[in-house]
Write an enzyme that holds these catalytic residues in place. Sequence first.
Site, mmCIF file in Angstrom:
data_model
loop_
_atom_site.group_PDB
_atom_site.id
_atom_site.type_symbol
_atom_site.label_atom_id
_atom_site.label_comp_id
_atom_site.label_asym_id
_atom_site.label_seq_id
_atom_site.Cartn_x
_atom_site.Cartn_y
_atom_site.Cartn_z
ATOM 1 N N GLU A 58 27.652 2.507 8.133
ATOM 2 C CA GLU A 58 27.201 3.689 7.390
ATOM 3 C C GLU A 58 28.385 4.499 6.859
ATOM 4 O O GLU A 58 28.324 5.088 5.787
ATOM 5 C CB GLU A 58 26.317 4.574 8.268
ATOM 6 C CG GLU A 58 25.010 3.932 8.720
ATOM 7 C CD GLU A 58 24.147 3.461 7.568
ATOM 8 O OE1 GLU A 58 24.210 4.058 6.467
ATOM 9 O OE2 GLU A 58 23.419 2.471 7.756
ATOM 10 N N ASP A 159 20.287 -2.225 1.911
ATOM 11 C CA ASP A 159 21.323 -2.119 0.885
ATOM 12 C C ASP A 159 21.078 -3.080 -0.270
ATOM 13 O O ASP A 159 21.316 -2.738 -1.425
ATOM 14 C CB ASP A 159 22.687 -2.409 1.509
ATOM 15 C CG ASP A 159 22.998 -1.416 2.606
ATOM 16 O OD1 ASP A 159 22.546 -0.263 2.491
ATOM 17 O OD2 ASP A 159 23.678 -1.791 3.570
HETATM 18 ZN ZN LIG Z 1 23.836 -0.139 4.673
#
Ligand SMILES: [Zn+2]
Length: 364
Positions: A58, A159
Amino acid sequence: MKWSFKIGSILGIPVNLHITFILLLILIYFVGGSIIGVGGLAGVVFVTLVFASVVFHELSHSIVAKHFGINVLNITLLPIGGVARMAETPNKPIQEVLIAIAGPAASFLLAFLLWFIADIFGSGVTIADFSVKGGLLAELAAVNLVLGLFNLVPAFPMDGGRVLRGALALYLSPYKATKIAVGIGQGFAIFMFFWGFFSGNIFMILIALFVYLGAEAEERQMGLVVALGGVKANSAMISDVETLTPSQTVGDAAEHFCRSFQGDFPVLDDRRLVGLVTREAIVETLHKKGPFTLISDAMVRDFPTANEQTPVTDILQKMQATGSKAIPIMNGAELKGLITLEQIGRYSMLCSGYSCEFMGPSKA
Ligand SMILES: [Zn+2]
């Protein structure tokens, strides 16, 4: 996020822990053996290290976001992974792609480093079909590899979904790009749900639900952003705003509350904005302290404001970031109006995300 508390900060970004994460650790301590193969203190240490890997992941999103001038509010750890909350969305599709890809890239890098170190210590690493036979370092290497791969799946809120949306948005409008990315994400979630169902993998079913709902939230958010695109505060605010003074009582506020649509009131002291009374504060104070409590004892003094030219999408983001549901609109020191979450809802209700183009600047 509700029910989360700060455990520290890295590079100026607060790291929060969601309360359910503690429950996960307790669960692992007592029955970890039958869930992840290791329980007790060793299980807790392992899960903690796994989440340190998630923080690393993160954090790399956050560093790239910061590079593009996007403010990162915090990183929150949930039992299902981490979330880096940002104050605004990237302006350019390519920025979104780069921010999104940074996470998996960091996980792969960490996996490689751990693997490398494990190899130096001669723990004879073999990671066959992701089952682990090489000690803690190799286990962590495998976890990071899976974390990177899993996040590359092209489904919101992973993502890969953002990379896909960003890549599509290079050629399509943001709304169309989101629609397609959401569709693929939900298709994937349904596939994962049935896979989990037939193989009896509860964890996979949970992730499928998480992905499905995440995709839906992303679409709703985008619909709102498109519906509100280009709209400035002065065209969506309540301009005929009712105000209170610090010396009035909560009983007065309750009366105003019942007589109009307005629920939150700016507090003016001699035309100067000194506070804000929210509907929650009115209800709570009325019941706990009675109707004769002064407004000055019920109002908040620290709250965000905006000006007439502030885009409504920015105001919405401000609300989501600070948790305030009403934001006074100012022109210098003068109160011009009030924007509430409800008002934004009413405004965006006029258009459904498809039909708003006639309203002008939202054409993408
Ligand atoms: Zn991520």
